[in-house]
Design a protein around this motif. Structure first.
Motif, short mmCIF file in Angstrom:
data_model
loop_
_atom_site.label_atom_id
_atom_site.label_comp_id
_atom_site.label_asym_id
_atom_site.label_seq_id
_atom_site.Cartn_x
_atom_site.Cartn_y
_atom_site.Cartn_z
N ALA A 77 0.78 -1.20 0.00
CA ALA A 77 0.19 -0.29 -0.01
C ALA A 77 1.02 1.35 0.11
N LYS A 78 0.25 2.19 -0.44
CA LYS A 78 1.14 3.67 -0.28
C LYS A 78 0.32 4.61 0.73
N VAL A 79 1.17 4.83 1.56
CA VAL A 79 0.51 5.54 2.85
C VAL A 79 0.83 7.02 2.80
N PHE A 80 0.03 8.05 2.79
CA PHE A 80 0.24 9.37 2.85
C PHE A 80 -0.41 10.03 4.15
N ARG A 81 0.60 10.70 4.91
CA ARG A 81 0.05 11.40 6.21
C ARG A 81 -0.42 12.91 5.73
N ALA A 82 -1.44 13.18 5.74
CA ALA A 82 -2.08 14.74 5.61
C ALA A 82 -2.34 15.62 6.88
N ASN A 83 -1.68 16.49 6.90
CA ASN A 83 -1.93 17.27 8.12
C ASN A 83 -3.39 18.03 7.96
N SER A 84 -3.60 18.54 6.73
CA SER A 84 -4.77 19.47 6.77
C SER A 84 -5.72 18.75 5.74
N PRO A 85 -7.08 19.40 5.75
CA PRO A 85 -8.23 18.70 4.83
C PRO A 85 -7.55 19.15 3.23
N GLN A 86 -7.04 19.92 3.05
CA GLN A 86 -6.81 20.67 1.83
C GLN A 86 -5.66 19.51 0.93
N GLN A 87 -4.84 19.17 1.79
CA GLN A 87 -3.84 18.14 1.45
C GLN A 87 -4.44 16.93 0.98
N VAL A 88 -5.51 16.27 1.82
CA VAL A 88 -6.11 15.25 1.42
C VAL A 88 -6.97 15.23 0.17
N LYS A 89 -7.70 16.50 0.01
CA LYS A 89 -8.22 17.04 -1.34
C LYS A 89 -7.29 16.82 -2.43
N GLU A 90 -6.26 17.49 -2.25
CA GLU A 90 -5.37 17.74 -3.38
C GLU A 90 -4.69 16.21 -3.65
N TYR A 91 -4.23 15.66 -2.77
CA TYR A 91 -3.65 14.36 -2.87
C TYR A 91 -4.59 13.48 -3.97
N ILE A 92 -5.91 13.54 -3.67
CA ILE A 92 -6.77 12.50 -4.37
C ILE A 92 -7.17 13.25 -5.78
N ALA A 93 -7.02 14.64 -5.80
CA ALA A 93 -7.49 15.06 -7.17
C ALA A 93 -6.27 14.87 -8.07
N ASN A 94 -5.01 14.90 -7.36
CA ASN A 94 -3.94 14.64 -8.25
C ASN A 94 -3.78 13.30 -8.70
N LEU A 95 -4.26 12.49 -7.97
CA LEU A 95 -4.20 11.04 -8.18
C LEU A 95 -5.26 10.68 -9.41
N CYS A 96 -6.23 11.39 -9.26
CA CYS A 96 -7.32 11.09 -10.33
C CYS A 96 -6.93 11.75 -11.74
N SER A 279 -3.16 -7.74 -13.06
CA SER A 279 -2.22 -6.45 -12.40
C SER A 279 -2.81 -6.39 -11.05
N MET A 280 -1.84 -5.85 -10.32
CA MET A 280 -2.12 -5.29 -8.91
C MET A 280 -2.99 -3.99 -8.84
N LYS A 281 -3.99 -4.21 -7.96
CA LYS A 281 -4.54 -2.87 -7.54
C LYS A 281 -3.48 -2.03 -7.07
N GLU A 282 -4.16 -0.81 -7.01
CA GLU A 282 -3.48 0.24 -6.30
C GLU A 282 -4.31 0.76 -4.95
N MET A 283 -3.61 0.62 -4.01
CA MET A 283 -4.28 1.07 -2.50
C MET A 283 -3.41 2.22 -1.86
N HIS A 284 -4.11 3.38 -1.91
CA HIS A 284 -3.80 4.38 -1.05
C HIS A 284 -4.36 4.50 0.14
N ILE A 285 -3.63 4.85 1.21
CA ILE A 285 -4.20 5.05 2.48
C ILE A 285 -3.82 6.50 3.03
N ILE A 286 -4.82 7.29 3.35
CA ILE A 286 -4.39 8.63 3.78
C ILE A 286 -4.72 8.89 5.28
#
Length: 712
Positions: A77-96, A279-286
């Motif tokens: 899995a890929k793990v991202f630690r987000a300090n703020s709501p904006q960081q969560v939203k930007e991570y997922i939007a960028n991933l999309c 193929s392997m799925k991608e799993m991202h944990i925020i």
């Protein structure tokens, strides 16, 4: 003071028959079903384990986050630690953008509701579909959840049928199985077409990097398994150390949330799996912070991180079941929602909703995380008062109340002039102009011609060596002196002289419950000096709110303000303080008091005052005493549900106090008894005034009045 807009939202909710009907029926059924679900389980031991696990996790949040990251990444899995709501939203939007994601399905997730993720992604041109039935309903309605577990509980089947009809462009009936079938068909296509699935997480197990999902519909399994990318957004408070730590939470969560023995699905996801093509799925944990680590460092509020999001606090809240989550809450609702709003959003956003808590303590009693929600809401009030200051009206009231001589002089003057507002037969039934609403749904007690402090001087007591001090509280002193007289005569029979220190004043509860802790501390200091000035064995109060203040809140107030010099005296007073019924039960057990024998006095019912049962834990004592005195107790439905008094609450929110009282009066009447007993003069004021306004002839008595006349 609540804003006009907020008051209007309360009024609208109270006049919504569908809302009150749905929440009322669920609340009644929940209480019965929850008790059955927990049969054979030591709930106190269970929640003690959960509190210890979650408390440890809060204190070791960074350490567990690092361990979880290492474990999850070791499994792909890929793990991202987000300090703020904006960081969560930007991570997922960028991933999309990076992965070409155009369609997303989501399983239920309060963390994503907290940061308004859907709105952000939709603004990026991404289609986002909720798949939890309740979440999908409110998404179609353009609303926010009104309950953390059952987000659409406020909606009727007809409203849902209308929403679904528009969605499928076909007129549907309100037949629930058919509506569910329509939802299944519509959502199945969205699952199959989705490029990404987004979930939350009920637990994040650091030992193995596992995400645990607890659901009833199975949509979470489709969300996490069908799309080629899975993103889990998990608040840091969901971290727990080990697999073994998940067990007590899995036991408590379904029982507390929906009164189920077991939940339908428990999904444990450890790393990504293969897609159909190999193929392997991608799993991202925020791992989302959003002030959670700051909360963990707060010595008072870190307790709130023990929440497992079961929403049992909402299910038992007498205010929530009247107004619902769209009034009592923001994203998170009810008592715990007030606390989370103050932290995850901002303190200011909780200003209106925190006032809705009546401090009955129901939520504290059922919380599987052992969170003292009422105490945390009081701390919010204290911090708001400190940040914003007291309003001019509140400041004026507390200035008067804290000046004992002025306060008592005003009450004496009022007793002489109350005839001008039509005081008659011990009641004030009408008040003029803007005060009229205070006597709209209940009559108010007239101020006694002679307060108890004056009557006390005329009571002749035998010469006895043992002494107890009587703390009367304002209502017994100035409205119900007859209760004080009965108490003195009862204790004289037990071999105690009663002292009444005249310097005693308000217990400080009104100030404390409004966040004015400095005023409450002044009240505490005055009362400690008065009550410890004489050498007495006990300090007795016949008001549970006052007893709770003397026994617990003086200490807590000084500690909150850092006023350590008064703590030894406050603790000494606490050890001497006993509520009336507990002390009388002790005297009866010791043979110092006994009742006339062979009496059958008929049936009565008993109302449990909130503070007596849930703060002082004296539930059995008054019932045993009344039974020994010759009364047959017929238990009423919801005997321990708040009557709506709540001290100054009934003055601030009479529109909420009224239906709570109406429900209580109906439950009393349903017993068929002609007398109702209770141990709180505030409850006497509320219920007695309600029956007077209602016109029903039911006698309302404090337990002391019923017992004193039956002594040998």
């Amino acid at each position: 003071m609540a804003t006009t807009e907020f008051k209007e939202s309360i009024d609208k909710a109270l006049h919504d028959a569908n809302l009150s009907g749905a929440l009322g029926r669920f609340s009644e059924a929940y209480a019965v079903a929850r008790a059955k679900a927990y049969e054979g389980i030591d709930f106190e031991a269970l929640r003690g384990r959960i509190a210890a696990i979650k408390g440890y996790a809060a204190e070791h949040m960074d350490e567990l986050a690092a361990q979880f990251t290492k474990s999850a990444e070791a499994r792909g899995a890929k793990v991202f630690r987000a300090n703020s709501p904006q960081q969560v939203k930007e991570y997922i939007a960028n991933l999309c953008r990076e992965k070409g994601v155009k369609r997303i399905v989501k399983s239920k997730s309060m963390a994503t509701e907290e940061i308004h993720l859907n709105k952000h992604l939709q603004a990026q041109g991404v289609q986002v579909n909720e798949t939890d039935l309740g979440e999908w309903i409110i998404q179609l309605a353009g609303q926010t959840p009104s309950h953390m577990v059952m987000p659409a509980i406020h909606m009727t089947r007809d409203e849902v049928a209308d929403l679904f009809s528009k969605e499928v462009n076909e007129r549907l009936t309100n037949d629930i199985p058919k509506l569910v079938k329509v939802a299944r068909k519509e959502l199945r296509e969205k699952f199959l077409q989705a490029d990404m699935g987004i979930s939350g997480g009920n637990m994040a197990i650091a030992e193995t990097g596992t995400i645990a999902l607890v659901t009833n519909e199975g949509n979470a399994r489709l969300t996490t398994s069908l799309p080629r990318i899975h993103v889990a957004v998990v608040g840091l408070e969901k971290l727990i150390p080990t697999w073994a730590d998940a067990a007590p939470i899995l036991v408590a969560l379904p029982k507390s949330a929906t009164s189920q023995q077991l939940t339908s699905y428990v999904s444990l996801i450890t790393g990504p799996t293969q897609n159909d093509d190999g193929s392997m799925k991608e799993m991202h944990i925020i791992l989302m912070d959003n002030r959670r680590t700051e909360m963990a460092r707060d010595p008072i509020f870190k307790q709130a991180l023990q929440c497992i999001r079961c929403a049992s606090c909402l299910n038992v809240c007498p205010v929530y079941r009247l107004v619902g989550g769209h009034v009592f809450g923001k994203v998170y609702t009810g008592g715990i929602g007030t606390i989370l709003t103050a932290w995850f959003d901002e303190l200011k956003k909780s200003e209106d909703i925190q006032g809705l808590c009546i401090q009955c303590g129901n939520c504290k009693q059922v919380c599987p995380g052992q969170i003292d929600i009422p105490a945390l809401i009081l701390e919010i009030r204290r911090r708001l008062a400190k940040e914003q200051g007291q309003g001019p009206v509140q400041k004026a009231i507390f200035t008067v109340v804290n000046n004992r001589k002025l306060f008592h002089a005003m009450l004496r003057t009022a007793s002489k002039t109350q005839g001008l507002v039509g005081a008659k037969d011990g009641f004030i039934r009408h008040l003029p102009l803007f005060l009229s609403g205070l006597a709209d749904f209940r009559s108010l007690p007239a101020i006694a011609d002679k307060p108890f402090r004056d009557v006390f001087d005329t009571i002749r007591q035998p010469a006895l060596q043992k002494k107890v001090a009587f703390y009367s509280g304002c209502l017994i002193d100035f409205a119900y002196p007859e209760m004080g007289e009965k108490l003195v005569r009862l204790f004289n029979k037990a071999g105690y002289n009663v002292t009444f220190p005249k310097e005693q004043t308000c217990c400080g509860a009104p100030a404390r419950y409004n966040g004015a802790y400095e005023v409450a501390a002044g009240n505490a200091t005055d009362n400690i000096k008065a009550l410890l000035s004489d050498d007495v064995e006990y300090v007795i109060s016949a008001c549970p709110t006052c007893t709770g203040a003397l026994k617990h809140e003086f200490i807590e107030t000084y500690e909150s303000l850092g006023q350590r010099d008064m703590l030894p005296k406050a603790r000494r007073l606490a050890t001497k303080t006993v509520d009336f019924s507990t002390f009388v039960k002790q005297l009866v057990d010791e043979g110092k008091l006994s009742f006339k024998e062979g009496q059958t006095l008929g049936s009565i019912t008993y109302h449990d005052s909130c503070h007596l049962k849930r703060t002082l834990h004296a539930e059995k004592e008054p019932r045993e005493l009344l039974t020994k005195a010759g009364y047959e107790i017929k238990e009423m439905f919801e005997c321990d549900m708040c009557c709506g008094m709540g001290g100054s609450y009934s003055l601030k929110f009479p529109e909420i106090s009224k239906p709570m009282l109406t429900r209580k009066l109906a439950n009393i009447k349903a017993t068929g008894t002609s007398t109702v007993a209770m141990d709180c003069p505030g409850c006497v004021m509320q219920i007695k005034g309600g029956f007077d306004k209602d016109g029903t002839r039911v006698t309302v008595k404090h337990t002391v009045e019923l017992l004193a006349d039956q002594l040998k």
